[in-house]
Enzyme design. Sequence first.
Site, PDB file in Angstrom:
ATOM      1  N   GLU A  23       0.877  -1.348  -0.053  1.00  0.00           N
ATOM      2  CA  GLU A  23       0.060   0.194   0.130  1.00  0.00           C
ATOM      3  C   GLU A  23       0.850   1.329   0.042  1.00  0.00           C
ATOM      4  O   GLU A  23       1.974   1.212   0.359  1.00  0.00           O
ATOM      5  CB  GLU A  23      -0.872   0.193   1.180  1.00  0.00           C
ATOM      6  CG  GLU A  23      -0.206   0.139   2.478  1.00  0.00           C
ATOM      7  CD  GLU A  23      -1.029   0.689   3.635  1.00  0.00           C
ATOM      8  OE1 GLU A  23      -1.524   1.849   3.395  1.00  0.00           O
ATOM      9  OE2 GLU A  23      -1.250   0.188   5.027  1.00  0.00           O
ATOM     10  N   LYS A  85      -5.427  10.920   0.965  1.00  0.00           N
ATOM     11  CA  LYS A  85      -5.373   9.525   1.394  1.00  0.00           C
ATOM     12  C   LYS A  85      -6.706   8.929   0.694  1.00  0.00           C
ATOM     13  O   LYS A  85      -7.859   9.364   0.993  1.00  0.00           O
ATOM     14  CB  LYS A  85      -5.553   9.734   3.002  1.00  0.00           C
ATOM     15  CG  LYS A  85      -5.692   8.273   3.761  1.00  0.00           C
ATOM     16  CD  LYS A  85      -5.794   8.489   5.285  1.00  0.00           C
ATOM     17  CE  LYS A  85      -6.496   7.186   5.845  1.00  0.00           C
ATOM     18  NZ  LYS A  85      -6.697   7.237   7.238  1.00  0.00           N
ATOM     19  N   SER A 142     -13.247   1.628  10.006  1.00  0.00           N
ATOM     20  CA  SER A 142     -12.390   1.812   9.006  1.00  0.00           C
ATOM     21  C   SER A 142     -13.202   0.883   7.944  1.00  0.00           C
ATOM     22  O   SER A 142     -13.685  -0.213   7.869  1.00  0.00           O
ATOM     23  CB  SER A 142     -10.890   1.286   8.992  1.00  0.00           C
ATOM     24  OG  SER A 142     -10.349   1.167   8.010  1.00  0.00           O
ATOM     25  N   ASP A 144     -11.279  -0.633   5.849  1.00  0.00           N
ATOM     26  CA  ASP A 144     -10.775  -1.469   5.551  1.00  0.00           C
ATOM     27  C   ASP A 144     -11.344  -3.081   5.870  1.00  0.00           C
ATOM     28  O   ASP A 144     -11.463  -3.989   5.175  1.00  0.00           O
ATOM     29  CB  ASP A 144      -9.520  -1.557   6.361  1.00  0.00           C
ATOM     30  CG  ASP A 144      -8.451  -0.468   6.081  1.00  0.00           C
ATOM     31  OD1 ASP A 144      -8.681   0.214   5.037  1.00  0.00           O
ATOM     32  OD2 ASP A 144      -7.579  -0.335   6.882  1.00  0.00           O
ATOM     33  N   LYS A 161      -3.694  -1.896  15.364  1.00  0.00           N
ATOM     34  CA  LYS A 161      -2.930  -0.937  16.516  1.00  0.00           C
ATOM     35  C   LYS A 161      -3.924  -0.599  17.517  1.00  0.00           C
ATOM     36  O   LYS A 161      -4.996  -0.711  17.533  1.00  0.00           O
ATOM     37  CB  LYS A 161      -2.570   0.409  15.926  1.00  0.00           C
ATOM     38  CG  LYS A 161      -1.423   0.291  15.137  1.00  0.00           C
ATOM     39  CD  LYS A 161      -1.025   1.950  14.576  1.00  0.00           C
ATOM     40  CE  LYS A 161      -2.166   2.547  13.662  1.00  0.00           C
ATOM     41  NZ  LYS A 161      -2.437   1.942  12.552  1.00  0.00           N
TER      42      LYS A 161
HETATM   43  N1  PSU Z   1      -1.709   1.281  10.088  1.00  0.00           N
HETATM   44  C1  PSU Z   1      -0.540   1.866  10.266  1.00  0.00           C
HETATM   45  N2  PSU Z   1       0.070   2.898   9.433  1.00  0.00           N
HETATM   46  C2  PSU Z   1      -0.942   3.478   8.359  1.00  0.00           C
HETATM   47  C3  PSU Z   1      -2.222   2.826   8.410  1.00  0.00           C
HETATM   48  C4  PSU Z   1      -2.685   1.795   9.230  1.00  0.00           C
HETATM   49  O1  PSU Z   1       0.306   1.265  11.150  1.00  0.00           O
HETATM   50  O2  PSU Z   1      -0.498   4.166   7.728  1.00  0.00           O
HETATM   51  C5  PSU Z   1      -3.315   3.278   7.305  1.00  0.00           C
HETATM   52  C6  PSU Z   1      -3.578   2.174   6.585  1.00  0.00           C
HETATM   53  O3  PSU Z   1      -3.392   2.692   5.018  1.00  0.00           O
HETATM   54  C7  PSU Z   1      -4.904   1.936   6.691  1.00  0.00           C
HETATM   55  C8  PSU Z   1      -5.696   3.218   7.071  1.00  0.00           C
HETATM   56  O4  PSU Z   1      -5.723   1.223   5.676  1.00  0.00           O
HETATM   57  O5  PSU Z   1      -4.463   3.748   8.077  1.00  0.00           O
HETATM   58  C9  PSU Z   1      -6.740   3.133   7.764  1.00  0.00           C
HETATM   59  O6  PSU Z   1      -7.359   4.578   7.992  1.00  0.00           O
HETATM   60  P1  PSU Z   1      -9.016   4.598   8.468  1.00  0.00           P
HETATM   61  O7  PSU Z   1      -8.930   4.099   9.922  1.00  0.00           O
HETATM   62  O8  PSU Z   1      -9.189   6.119   8.253  1.00  0.00           O
HETATM   63  O9  PSU Z   1      -9.647   3.772   7.316  1.00  0.00           O
HETATM   64 MN    MN Z   2     -12.246   6.149   9.779  1.00  0.00          MN
END
Ligand code: PSU
Ligand code: MN
Length: 306
Positions: A23, A85, A142, A144, A161
């Site tokens: 990614e 992003k 997320s 994801d 995390k």
């Molecule tokens: N975890 C990390 N570093 C990152 C991310 C996650 O240790 O940079 C990034 C990844 O690209 C993940 C995104 O898909 O953060 C999730 O963001 P959100 O919670 O806004 O979906």
């Molecule tokens: Mn989010």
Amino acid sequence: MQLKFSEEVAGALKAGRPVVALESTIIAHGFPWPDNLELGRRLEGAVREQGAVPATIAILDGEVRIGLDDGGLTRLAEGGGEIAKCSVRDLPVVIGRGGDGATTVAATARIAHLAGIAVFATGGIGGVHRPGRPGGVSHDVSADLYEMARTPITVVSAGAKSILDLPATVEMLETLGVTVLGFGTDCFPAFFSRESDLPVMTRVDDVAAVAAMIAARDGLGLEGAVLVCNPPPRDAAIAAAEVEDWLKQALRQAQEQGIGGSATTPFLLARLRELSGGRTVGVNKALAIANARLGAEIAGALLSRR
Ligand code: PSU
Ligand code: MN
């Protein structure tokens, strides 16, 4: 929509050689310049050392790129916070405008699958955020997670995390039908730390077993991802209790400063980096590289079954 493959990645896919998707949000938003460029290069190097071809995915000038050259990687790293992003919802906007975008786990997983790449390695996945106040409920979940429910790919990560609500994240993965494997571990790793008190669905100890499960998923035509959770390397990992203190402070600051939505993860990562005197960056690098390596091994094991 046309995907733009680098020559190397196109050649590897055609020849049936192992390919690992990587990614780009981790480069543009996960690390400061110039550490991020070095990390991007090292991730690609780790994949190559295991005999596979890296395919870093990003949007450049509105083109969906599968495999970047060093110029592309540098552009993302230098652009940092200026680069959009891009989760799945953002793809139409950034591509439609002809802009640049760093893809998250969700967007990278989707594009990699469209590109015919079976394995994708990252640092950590997004998940369910912690509620803003004790006893509350967070609706910041997320994309994801939803993407892993509908994209049959294999994602290698160090769990999620601990800035997230890990029990809620694990429950959600179960609800969404994601196959969660602990690689050499019985518990869901907490990214900076090897341990959490959450059991993982299934433990596996070698890549051949992982490949057999991926093949079974594909044989049934199931849509969900296989999520391989690889604990951070022992020499870099930080004890959960130590992370928790920094985290409480970072979360408080996020709330005070009104940080929300897609800015939350980059903000918390940057605060943890400062509060830990850079230690979280060391683990983050080490685990991402270890995941790239494991991804390459899994991609190789998958191909040797065919
Ligand atoms: N975890 C990390 N570093 C990152 C991310 C996650 O240790 O940079 C990034 C990844 O690209 C993940 C995104 O898909 O953060 C999730 O963001 P959100 O919670 O806004 O979906
Ligand atoms: Mn989010």
